[in-house]
Scaffold this motif. Structure first.
Motif, PDB file in Angstrom:
ATOM      1  N   ASN A  91      27.834  99.187 -95.197  1.00 13.69           N
ATOM      2  CA  ASN A  91      26.473  98.588 -94.988  1.00 13.69           C
ATOM      3  C   ASN A  91      26.630  97.442 -93.965  1.00 13.69           C
ATOM      4  OD1 ASN A  91      27.831  96.478 -96.636  1.00 13.69           O
ATOM      5  ND2 ASN A  91      26.581  96.553 -98.259  1.00 13.69           N
ATOM      6  N   LEU A  92      27.625  97.488 -93.229  1.00 16.53           N
ATOM      7  CA  LEU A  92      28.000  96.355 -91.984  1.00 16.53           C
ATOM      8  C   LEU A  92      28.894  97.204 -91.238  1.00 16.53           C
ATOM      9  CD1 LEU A  92      26.722  93.871 -90.737  1.00 16.53           C
ATOM     10  CD2 LEU A  92      28.566  92.663 -91.942  1.00 16.53           C
ATOM     11  N   VAL A  93      28.819  97.010 -89.963  1.00 12.57           N
ATOM     12  CA  VAL A  93      29.983  97.654 -89.059  1.00 12.57           C
ATOM     13  C   VAL A  93      30.362  96.571 -88.317  1.00 12.57           C
ATOM     14  CG1 VAL A  93      30.729  99.367 -87.475  1.00 12.57           C
ATOM     15  CG2 VAL A  93      29.336 100.061 -89.380  1.00 12.57           C
ATOM     16  N   ILE A  94      31.826  96.559 -87.913  1.00  7.85           N
ATOM     17  CA  ILE A  94      32.294  95.717 -86.727  1.00  7.85           C
ATOM     18  C   ILE A  94      32.890  96.535 -85.866  1.00  7.85           C
ATOM     19  CG2 ILE A  94      33.953  93.752 -86.401  1.00  7.85           C
ATOM     20  CD1 ILE A  94      33.852  92.875 -89.210  1.00  7.85           C
ATOM     21  N   PHE A  95      32.644  96.435 -84.820  1.00  8.46           N
ATOM     22  CA  PHE A  95      33.087  97.490 -83.669  1.00  8.46           C
ATOM     23  C   PHE A  95      33.811  96.597 -82.416  1.00  8.46           C
ATOM     24  CE2 PHE A  95      31.835 101.614 -81.601  1.00  8.46           C
ATOM     25  CZ  PHE A  95      32.643 101.305 -80.243  1.00  8.46           C
ATOM     26  N   THR A  96      35.118  96.967 -82.327  1.00 10.21           N
ATOM     27  CA  THR A  96      35.694  96.143 -81.411  1.00 10.21           C
ATOM     28  C   THR A  96      35.762  96.901 -79.835  1.00 10.21           C
ATOM     29  OG1 THR A  96      37.883  97.084 -81.704  1.00 10.21           O
ATOM     30  CG2 THR A  96      37.224  95.167 -82.737  1.00 10.21           C
ATOM     31  N   THR A  97      35.682  96.078 -79.047  1.00 12.91           N
ATOM     32  CA  THR A  97      35.539  97.035 -77.454  1.00 12.91           C
ATOM     33  C   THR A  97      36.434  95.952 -76.488  1.00 12.91           C
ATOM     34  OG1 THR A  97      34.306  98.026 -75.723  1.00 12.91           O
ATOM     35  CG2 THR A  97      33.347  95.981 -77.139  1.00 12.91           C
ATOM     36  N   GLY A  98      37.118  96.720 -75.556  1.00 11.73           N
ATOM     37  CA  GLY A  98      37.567  95.822 -74.465  1.00 11.73           C
ATOM     38  C   GLY A  98      37.217  96.160 -73.114  1.00 11.73           C
ATOM     39  N   LEU A  99      36.424  97.224 -72.979  1.00 13.76           N
ATOM     40  CA  LEU A  99      35.680  97.627 -71.660  1.00 13.76           C
ATOM     41  C   LEU A  99      34.239  97.511 -71.911  1.00 13.76           C
ATOM     42  CD1 LEU A  99      37.737 100.822 -71.036  1.00 13.76           C
ATOM     43  CD2 LEU A  99      38.335  98.579 -70.322  1.00 13.76           C
ATOM     44  N   GLY A 100      33.720  97.496 -73.092  1.00 17.32           N
ATOM     45  CA  GLY A 100      32.067  97.073 -73.268  1.00 17.32           C
ATOM     46  C   GLY A 100      31.456  98.560 -73.636  1.00 17.32           C
ATOM     47  N   THR A 101      31.200  98.553 -74.775  1.00 19.08           N
ATOM     48  CA  THR A 101      30.271  99.754 -75.318  1.00 19.08           C
ATOM     49  C   THR A 101      29.029  99.264 -76.197  1.00 19.08           C
ATOM     50  OG1 THR A 101      30.366 101.659 -77.036  1.00 19.08           O
ATOM     51  CG2 THR A 101      32.229 100.210 -76.783  1.00 19.08           C
ATOM     52  N   PRO A 102      27.922  99.920 -75.996  1.00 11.76           N
ATOM     53  CA  PRO A 102      26.688  99.462 -76.525  1.00 11.76           C
ATOM     54  C   PRO A 102      26.464 100.092 -78.006  1.00 11.76           C
ATOM     55  CG  PRO A 102      25.761 101.138 -75.044  1.00 11.76           C
ATOM     56  CD  PRO A 102      27.760 100.980 -74.780  1.00 11.76           C
ATOM     57  N   VAL A 153      25.492  96.715 -86.605  1.00 16.33           N
ATOM     58  CA  VAL A 153      26.747  96.840 -85.740  1.00 16.33           C
ATOM     59  C   VAL A 153      27.090  95.509 -85.090  1.00 16.33           C
ATOM     60  CG1 VAL A 153      28.307  98.239 -84.319  1.00 16.33           C
ATOM     61  CG2 VAL A 153      26.702  99.403 -85.872  1.00 16.33           C
ATOM     62  N   LEU A 154      28.086  94.708 -85.402  1.00 17.28           N
ATOM     63  CA  LEU A 154      28.487  93.637 -84.755  1.00 17.28           C
ATOM     64  C   LEU A 154      29.708  94.136 -83.615  1.00 17.28           C
ATOM     65  CD1 LEU A 154      28.716  91.075 -87.500  1.00 17.28           C
ATOM     66  CD2 LEU A 154      27.083  90.968 -85.715  1.00 17.28           C
ATOM     67  N   LYS A 155      29.307  93.696 -82.361  1.00  7.71           N
ATOM     68  CA  LYS A 155      30.320  94.259 -81.399  1.00  7.71           C
ATOM     69  C   LYS A 155      31.347  92.944 -81.058  1.00  7.71           C
ATOM     70  CE  LYS A 155      28.571  97.155 -80.567  1.00  7.71           C
ATOM     71  NZ  LYS A 155      27.710  97.384 -79.708  1.00  7.71           N
ATOM     72  N   VAL A 156      32.480  93.096 -81.222  1.00  9.27           N
ATOM     73  CA  VAL A 156      33.544  91.936 -80.857  1.00  9.27           C
ATOM     74  C   VAL A 156      34.483  92.488 -79.613  1.00  9.27           C
ATOM     75  CG1 VAL A 156      35.688  90.942 -81.839  1.00  9.27           C
ATOM     76  CG2 VAL A 156      33.927  91.523 -83.384  1.00  9.27           C
ATOM     77  N   SER A 157      34.388  91.502 -78.594  1.00  6.92           N
ATOM     78  CA  SER A 157      35.129  91.792 -77.383  1.00  6.92           C
ATOM     79  C   SER A 157      36.488  91.246 -77.473  1.00  6.92           C
ATOM     80  CB  SER A 157      34.686  90.985 -76.163  1.00  6.92           C
ATOM     81  OG  SER A 157      34.582  89.605 -76.416  1.00  6.92           O
ATOM     82  N   SER A 158      37.497  91.946 -76.932  1.00  5.76           N
ATOM     83  CA  SER A 158      38.793  91.643 -77.055  1.00  5.76           C
ATOM     84  C   SER A 158      39.394  90.669 -75.852  1.00  5.76           C
ATOM     85  CB  SER A 158      39.760  92.728 -76.662  1.00  5.76           C
ATOM     86  OG  SER A 158      39.467  93.463 -75.377  1.00  5.76           O
ATOM     87  N   ASN A 159      38.318  90.445 -74.897  1.00  6.29           N
ATOM     88  CA  ASN A 159      38.380  89.445 -73.544  1.00  6.29           C
ATOM     89  C   ASN A 159      37.117  88.686 -73.141  1.00  6.29           C
ATOM     90  OD1 ASN A 159      37.477  91.016 -71.009  1.00  6.29           O
ATOM     91  ND2 ASN A 159      38.583  92.631 -72.419  1.00  6.29           N
ATOM     92  N   SER A 160      37.485  87.476 -72.773  1.00  4.02           N
ATOM     93  CA  SER A 160      36.231  86.636 -72.649  1.00  4.02           C
ATOM     94  C   SER A 160      35.271  87.301 -71.317  1.00  4.02           C
ATOM     95  CB  SER A 160      36.421  85.245 -72.415  1.00  4.02           C
ATOM     96  OG  SER A 160      37.237  84.730 -73.659  1.00  4.02           O
ATOM     97  N   GLU A 161      36.272  87.654 -70.280  1.00  2.00           N
ATOM     98  CA  GLU A 161      35.618  88.094 -68.892  1.00  2.00           C
ATOM     99  C   GLU A 161      34.573  89.036 -69.340  1.00  2.00           C
ATOM    100  OE1 GLU A 161      34.718  90.669 -65.832  1.00  2.00           O
ATOM    101  OE2 GLU A 161      36.142  91.613 -67.423  1.00  2.00           O
ATOM    102  N   MET A 162      34.837  89.956 -70.296  1.00  2.00           N
ATOM    103  CA  MET A 162      33.771  91.137 -70.708  1.00  2.00           C
ATOM    104  C   MET A 162      32.806  90.676 -71.229  1.00  2.00           C
ATOM    105  SD  MET A 162      32.827  93.470 -72.985  1.00  2.00           S
ATOM    106  CE  MET A 162      34.136  93.617 -74.152  1.00  2.00           C
ATOM    107  N   ALA A 163      33.096  89.708 -72.113  1.00  2.00           N
ATOM    108  CA  ALA A 163      32.145  89.215 -73.118  1.00  2.00           C
ATOM    109  C   ALA A 163      30.933  88.285 -72.276  1.00  2.00           C
ATOM    110  CB  ALA A 163      32.473  88.152 -74.138  1.00  2.00           C
ATOM    111  N   GLN A 164      31.303  87.743 -71.279  1.00  2.00           N
ATOM    112  CA  GLN A 164      30.468  86.926 -70.172  1.00  2.00           C
ATOM    113  C   GLN A 164      29.841  87.883 -69.315  1.00  2.00           C
ATOM    114  OE1 GLN A 164      33.360  84.319 -68.468  1.00  2.00           O
ATOM    115  NE2 GLN A 164      33.747  83.282 -70.513  1.00  2.00           N
ATOM    116  N   ARG A 165      30.622  89.060 -68.987  1.00  2.00           N
ATOM    117  CA  ARG A 165      29.857  89.935 -67.986  1.00  2.00           C
ATOM    118  C   ARG A 165      28.618  90.886 -68.773  1.00  2.00           C
ATOM    119  NH1 ARG A 165      32.032  94.657 -67.054  1.00  2.00           N
ATOM    120  NH2 ARG A 165      33.981  93.839 -67.760  1.00  2.00           N
ATOM    121  N   LEU A 166      28.865  91.059 -70.068  1.00  2.00           N
ATOM    122  CA  LEU A 166      27.960  91.829 -70.883  1.00  2.00           C
ATOM    123  C   LEU A 166      27.386  91.190 -72.125  1.00  2.00           C
ATOM    124  CD1 LEU A 166      30.083  95.305 -70.517  1.00  2.00           C
ATOM    125  CD2 LEU A 166      28.115  94.726 -69.158  1.00  2.00           C
TER     126      LEU A 166
END
Length: 547
Positions: A457-468, A476-489
């Motif tokens: 009933n909830l999904v956590i989705f990790t990404t390093g390159l960025g996926t929507p 669906v919660l999106k978790v980034s592996s790096n701050s550069e991508m989190a700030q860019r997207l």
């Protein structure tokens, strides 16, 4: 002149993940000649190492094993000098999954004192389960009905004044005509007609006919999982009439999930209808009547044990297994300790860590189910000349995940360290509290679709390159592996695990923060970016070779 860098400094340049590893991961671009300190010795880089890529801590000869996360992630095919880069040119996929490993008797459960007594605000269903959202779904039994599903989607969006693409439509008008204002019919509706409902979700797909009977049955079981999902108030189903996935087949799958018939479902068959106008009118009636009934249900407190979180990764990079995935795994361990459940899927991305997961199975029956499903999947892939080792994408490889075993070792971190209580085949529902393994492909949307169909009933989705990627039923919660991508997207990322890479935060503290975000999301206090963007991806798995 060489540059000497200490591995334990604040902005550490590289990292040994496990004490047994014979490689380091570069945390930033490192020039040739850099000197890295590791356990009291200095390793001089023989070549430039890109961030997220690995380099050898000792000379490696042909046939030697590459160890990362404390497990085998590759075999050397050409000699690698100390300080040399690990690449697809000198390493091939290899695992030590054939090694026997004793079953663990205990695990170190995390401290969850800060969450004791905490509840979330959820939607309580007649069958006793609790939803994190409240939606009505409209689904086709066959791809021939996709057009009618789209007609219904546009009609409902217009009637409710809740078109998620309003801003983009205005942008297009302005680009073509220079028109800057909305028409009266497109003005946003600030007062929602059904404030306790999160919306109507319209699912489309390419299946239902032209495949095997097993394909049709799998589709019906998946759709039943969605219709009976705790986040769903009810459903409107469209059928053409002559397809393989018949209404009776779906009704049988529904009876298995909902034997008491508690979930309202309305079925329509176009070939038995007087006209398309009649079909659309009657379907709209069930949708609007369903919204009125769904709106009577309000959020009420529920224990965290009613949360079932599916974990997924997509667009992984060389940092995913160091920051985002371990953080998610630690959050799942906390939820399991509190009586909740997690679901780890993507069987091709567990290749190479099977022995580790087998050792965590609660009993031999569960372990054997995992082994048999993995073996059957691999045999099916081999029959068409494929192998799990083909899983890493070009993007994965560019970012340092050069073998499937290396990717798998990091991907499995999403499942934390708790015991495996059950192993599920595709479309099977979760019935045991705790960590479950679910047989799905590695394809992001196919796997996410399956996680929700099995009860997440909830999904956590990790990404390093960025996926929507999102889902029509579960947030669906999106978790980034790096701050550069989190700030860019920032429009697609909900949570940044990058501080771990910079040495500014520990996994444990971020896991606490992530679990709190899950609670806020489950309570409706936080709307994930995928929901804000109406990113409602749904792709059933046609049971074939999808890595």
């Amino acid at each position: 002149m060489s540059q000497t860098i200490a591995s334990d400094t604040f902005q550490r340049p590289s990292l040994r993940v496990h004490a047994a590893d014979n490689v380091h991961v570069a945390l930033k671009d490192l020039p040739a000649g850099s000197e890295i300190e590791d356990n009291g010795r200095t390793v001089r880089l023989t070549e430039a190492i890109r961030h997220k890529h690995k380099f050898a801590l000792q000379p490696l000869a042909e046939g030697d094993l590459v160890i990362m996360y404390g497990v085998t992630v590759g075999r050397v095919t050409h000699p690698i000098a100390e300080g040399g880069a690990i690449t697809t040119g000198n390493v091939e996929h290899s695992t030590d999954s054939d090694q026997a490993q004793a079953r663990r008797e205990h695990w170190n459960a995390p401290d969850v004192s800060r969450f004791q007594g905490i509840t979330f605000e959820g939607y309580h269903r007649p069958d006793g389960r609790v939803g994190t959202a409240n939606v009505w779904v409209v689904v086709p039994l066959v791809f021939c009905e996709n057009r009618n599903i789209e007609v219904l989607r546009q009609c409902v969006a217009d009637a409710l004044g809740e078109d998620p693409y309003r801003d983009y439509k205005r942008m297009a008008r302005e680009m073509l005509h220079g028109q800057a204002s909305d028409s009266p019919a497109e003005q946003p509706n600030d007062e929602r007609l059904f404030p306790n409902v999160d919306g109507v979700r319209f699912l489309t797909h390419t299946l239902g006919c032209g495949g095997t009977d097993d394909d049709a049955l799998a589709l019906c079981r998946l759709l039943a999982g969605y219709i009976c999902h705790p986040n769903v108030a009810g459903a409107t189903v469209l059928s053409l009439g002559c397809q393989k996935a018949q209404i009776d087949m779906l009704k049988q799958a529904m009876a298995e999930r909902d034997p008491e018939g508690l979930r309202p479902v309305h079925y329509f068959e176009q070939q038995a209808s007087r006209s398309e106008d009649t079909l659309i009118r009657e379907a709209l009636t069930t949708i609007f009547d369903g919204l009125k009934e769904a709106n009577r249900v309000t959020r009420q407190p529920a224990p965290l044990a009613e949360l079932t979180i599916g974990v997924e990764c997509g667009g992984s990079d060389g940092f995913s297994g160091l920051s985002a995935n371990p953080t998610v795994g630690a959050a799942i361990d906390r939820l399991v300790t509190l009586g909740g459940s997690g679901i780890l899927s993507e069987f091709p991305e567990l290749c190479g860590v099977e022995h580790e997961l087998v050792s965590r199975c609660r009993d031999e029956q569960v372990a054997e189910r995992f082994r048999s499903l993995m073996d059957a999947y691999q045999a099916h892939a081999a029959a068409v000349g494929a192998h799990f080792s083909m899983n890493p994408s070009p993007g994965n490889i560019r970012d340092g995940l050069i073998t499937d075993a290396m990717k798998s070792a990091g991907a499995a971190k999403k499942g934390g360290d708790s015991p495996v209580v059950d192993v599920l085949d595709y479309t099977e529902p979760t019935v045991r509290k705790g960590l479950n393994l679910l047989c799905t492909p590695g394809n992001d949307v196919e796997s996410t679709t399956a996680l929700v169909g099995s009860g997440a009933n909830l999904v956590i989705f990790t990404t390093g390159l960025g996926t929507p990627t999102g889902n029509p039923v579960a947030p669906v919660l999106k978790v980034s592996s790096n701050s550069e991508m989190a700030q860019r997207l920032p429009d697609i990322i909900d949570f940044d695990a990058g501080p771990i890479i910079r040495g500014e935060a520990q996994i444990a503290e971020l896991a606490d923060e992530l679990l709190q975000l899950c609670i806020d999301t489950a309570s409706g206090r936080y709307r994930p970016k995928a929901v804000q963007l109406a990113q409602y991806d749904f792709i059933p798995w046609k049971r074939g070779v999808s890595l």
